[in-house]
Design an enzyme around this catalytic site. Sequence first.
Site, PDB file in Angstrom:
ATOM      1  N   LYS A 250      50.905  28.540  84.804  1.00  0.00           N
ATOM      2  CA  LYS A 250      51.440  29.021  83.525  1.00  0.00           C
ATOM      3  C   LYS A 250      52.203  27.943  82.775  1.00  0.00           C
ATOM      4  O   LYS A 250      52.659  26.956  83.354  1.00  0.00           O
ATOM      5  CB  LYS A 250      52.329  30.262  83.747  1.00  0.00           C
ATOM      6  CG  LYS A 250      51.489  31.518  83.898  1.00  0.00           C
ATOM      7  CD  LYS A 250      52.315  32.776  83.922  1.00  0.00           C
ATOM      8  CE  LYS A 250      51.398  33.984  84.110  1.00  0.00           C
ATOM      9  NZ  LYS A 250      52.162  35.227  84.341  1.00  0.00           N
TER      10      LYS A 250
ATOM     11  N   ARG B 118      50.421  35.905  92.983  1.00  0.00           N
ATOM     12  CA  ARG B 118      49.165  36.013  92.224  1.00  0.00           C
ATOM     13  C   ARG B 118      48.787  34.602  91.771  1.00  0.00           C
ATOM     14  O   ARG B 118      49.476  34.019  90.946  1.00  0.00           O
ATOM     15  CB  ARG B 118      49.366  36.962  91.040  1.00  0.00           C
ATOM     16  CG  ARG B 118      48.131  37.177  90.195  1.00  0.00           C
ATOM     17  CD  ARG B 118      48.417  38.147  89.052  1.00  0.00           C
ATOM     18  NE  ARG B 118      47.260  38.322  88.196  1.00  0.00           N
ATOM     19  CZ  ARG B 118      46.930  37.487  87.213  1.00  0.00           C
ATOM     20  NH1 ARG B 118      47.678  36.439  86.949  1.00  0.00           N
ATOM     21  NH2 ARG B 118      45.850  37.699  86.493  1.00  0.00           N
TER      22      ARG B 118
END
Length: 264
Positions: free
Chosen positions: A212, A246
């Site tokens: 991210k 995740r």
Amino acid sequence: MAGDEPVIMGILNVTPDSFSDGGEYDRVDAAVARALAMQAEGAQVIDVGGESTRPGAQPVNAEQEIERVVPVIEAVRRQCEVQISIDTSKPEVMAAAVRAGANLVNDVKALRAEGAVECCAELGVSVCLMHMQGEPRTMQQSPEYSGVVAEVRDFLLARAQYCMEAGIAVEQILFDPGFGFGKSLEHNIELFSRLPELCALDFPVLIGVSRKSMLGTILDRPVEQRLIGSVAAAVIAYGKGARWFRVHDVAETRDALELCRVLD
Ligand code: YH5
């Protein structure tokens, strides 16, 4: 819940741009191959997502989303032993995915769509409740909090309470602070740094920071150079009490978390 074994959730995007465009068979086949590879690399859960939640992504309707995810879930269910998670906010998709073999509903809206909580209670599935401020399209424009950790904590506890009143068992609920979902870099850093406060709440905590932009910004790395940062972040989060991860890069994360487990 410190002491518990780490759980790796491998990300399987089945949006049309994610895999080959050689038709339905190719699309399902490529997705199953990726799921099998992630299982072999140490993923216990495969998170199947048919709608992109990235800022600015095109919305899809329930019918299109079901057409994308159900054939993949059925094929993964037949060919892999992993648990399957469905990344969706739509009750119709949750129901179709669970009928096709999904065991967990991963919802970035924390089951706030009408009928979603009742749907999951009826299906008897586990749920991952994620915090998001605003809507995917606009959430990064001007996120504001008086105290990000308290707000995320109070939101997740209130959603869990609502879920339990609807009949979802306490053991079926996971918490996720929602890194990057309506949060500035400073908000993400404070949430991450204070993860122990969220992990103390008696619900297992899942984190999604893999590749991210919070990592990209801190490290000044483009998306294809965020592997080491992503693995390091998983290790730090493990130390702070998170147990579900995740991730895109399963093999690398597994090795790092195996060391965390053994050397803890
Ligand atoms: C999450 O945190 N995130 S979709 C931008 C990127 C990389 C990755 C390159 N679904 C989460 O993965 N579900 C997504 O920049 C999620 N927690 C849970 N539970 C966004 C994503 C991503 C976005």
